[in-house]
Design an enzyme around this catalytic site. Structure first.
Site, PDB file in Angstrom:
ATOM      1  N   SER A   3       0.680  -0.613   0.025  1.00 10.97           N
ATOM      2  CA  SER A   3       0.261  -0.133   0.042  1.00 10.97           C
ATOM      3  C   SER A   3       0.884   1.518  -0.247  1.00 10.97           C
ATOM      4  O   SER A   3       1.219   0.846  -0.952  1.00 10.97           O
ATOM      5  CB  SER A   3      -1.101   0.029   1.412  1.00 10.97           C
ATOM      6  OG  SER A   3      -2.187   0.644   1.190  1.00 10.97           O
ATOM      7  N   MET A   4       0.832   2.235   0.743  1.00 10.77           N
ATOM      8  CA  MET A   4       1.673   3.354   1.288  1.00 10.77           C
ATOM      9  C   MET A   4       3.230   3.084   1.477  1.00 10.77           C
ATOM     10  O   MET A   4       3.947   3.441   0.477  1.00 10.77           O
ATOM     11  CB  MET A   4       1.329   4.294   2.736  1.00 10.77           C
ATOM     12  CG  MET A   4       2.444   4.920   2.769  1.00 10.77           C
ATOM     13  SD  MET A   4       2.300   5.508   4.590  1.00 10.77           S
ATOM     14  CE  MET A   4       3.749   6.696   5.215  1.00 10.77           C
TER      15      MET A   4
END
Length: 270
Positions: A104-105
């Site tokens: 994700s991030m």
């Protein structure tokens, strides 16, 4: 994104100025795999990965400021200073080949870290693993969250399935975690892609078959970021498929951390 950054006492085995939560080995490994957590996550996300990847690969979970072993530090709300500080901290860890994994991030952090380390003359990673994170050239399409009221932030985390019950039941704990949660949302929501020479290293992408946040189609353009091999895998699960699909994911990572044959071609796996 997930809110697992519950404050803990400072743990032994932290190094690189606190950025890595793993004891140093007595003898150098063949390769170090730096693992970047998702938003509001922590280094503990990668607990147990080391043994699954074999004795020659050293798993180095990265701890962002503002959570767990570094919860007293101010979190970064922009990607550039986060990557710059991390790259500086890792200078003493690049004496052996390295690879990057981010979810994700973390996939965005891993991508920009690979480019920053290349700019600094450290060379590119042996492989870049991007998991559940939109391709960097794509616009952020999710609702703006980092500057919204707390109730909105919490509701968004709930809908993502990333808010542990112990956090929901502890308003004081949630208040303590909120700065890091907001900062991580801001890192993702304010990121602006800047063109640079393409990477040449292999890029391995993972997508969850039931992920409404980052479906496989938003992972495919990662192929545009390298002139090297690209492969995309779809694994069972939602945005946090790295938990239920941990075994096949780690099997794939371990297999990829060997030299790619010269005949390696782009492909997709389901």
């Amino acid at each position: 994104m997930n809110a697992t950054a519950v404050p803990k006492a400072i743990q032994p085995g932290v190094r690189a100025g606190g950025w890595i939560v793993a004891p140093a080995r007595r003898t150098p490994p063949a390769l170090r795999l730096f693992c970047l957590p998702y938003a509001a996550g922590a280094a503990s996300v990668y607990t147990g990965w080391s043994g699954a990847l074999g004795e020659h690969i050293e798993v180095c979970p990265v701890e962002y400021p503002g959570r767990q072993t570094r919860w007293r530090e101010s979190p970064h709300a922009r990607l550039a200073p986060l990557v710059d500080e991390l790259a500086s901290a890792l200078e003493g860890e690049l004496d052996v080949p390295y690879a990057l994994f981010g979810h994700s991030m973390g996939s965005l952090v891993a991508f920009e870290l690979a480019r920053e380390l290349r700019r600094r003359g450290a060379g590119e990673p042996h492989a870049l693993f991007v998991s559940g994170g939109r391709a960097p050239r794509l616009r952020h399409e999710q609702p703006r969250t980092h500057d919204q009221p707390d109730a909105f932030v919490v509701d968004r985390l709930r809908r993502l399935g990333g808010l542990p019950g112990e956090v929901c039941d502890e308003p004081e704990l949630l208040e303590l975690l909120m700065p890091a949660i907001r900062a991580d949302f801001a890192v993702c929501e304010t990121y602006e892609y800047r063109a640079e020479p393409l990477l040449t290293c292999p890029v391995v992408a993972f997508a969850g078959t039931e992920d409404p946040e980052v479906p496989a189609a938003r992972m495919a353009p990662w192929a545009e970021e390298t002139t090297g091999p690209f492969v995309r895998y779809e694994l069972p699960g939602d945005h946090f498929f790295l938990r239920p699909s941990r075994t096949p994911l780690l099997d794939t990572v371990r297999a990829a951390l060997t030299p790619c044959p010269t005949s390696y071609t782009r492909q997709e796996h389901r």
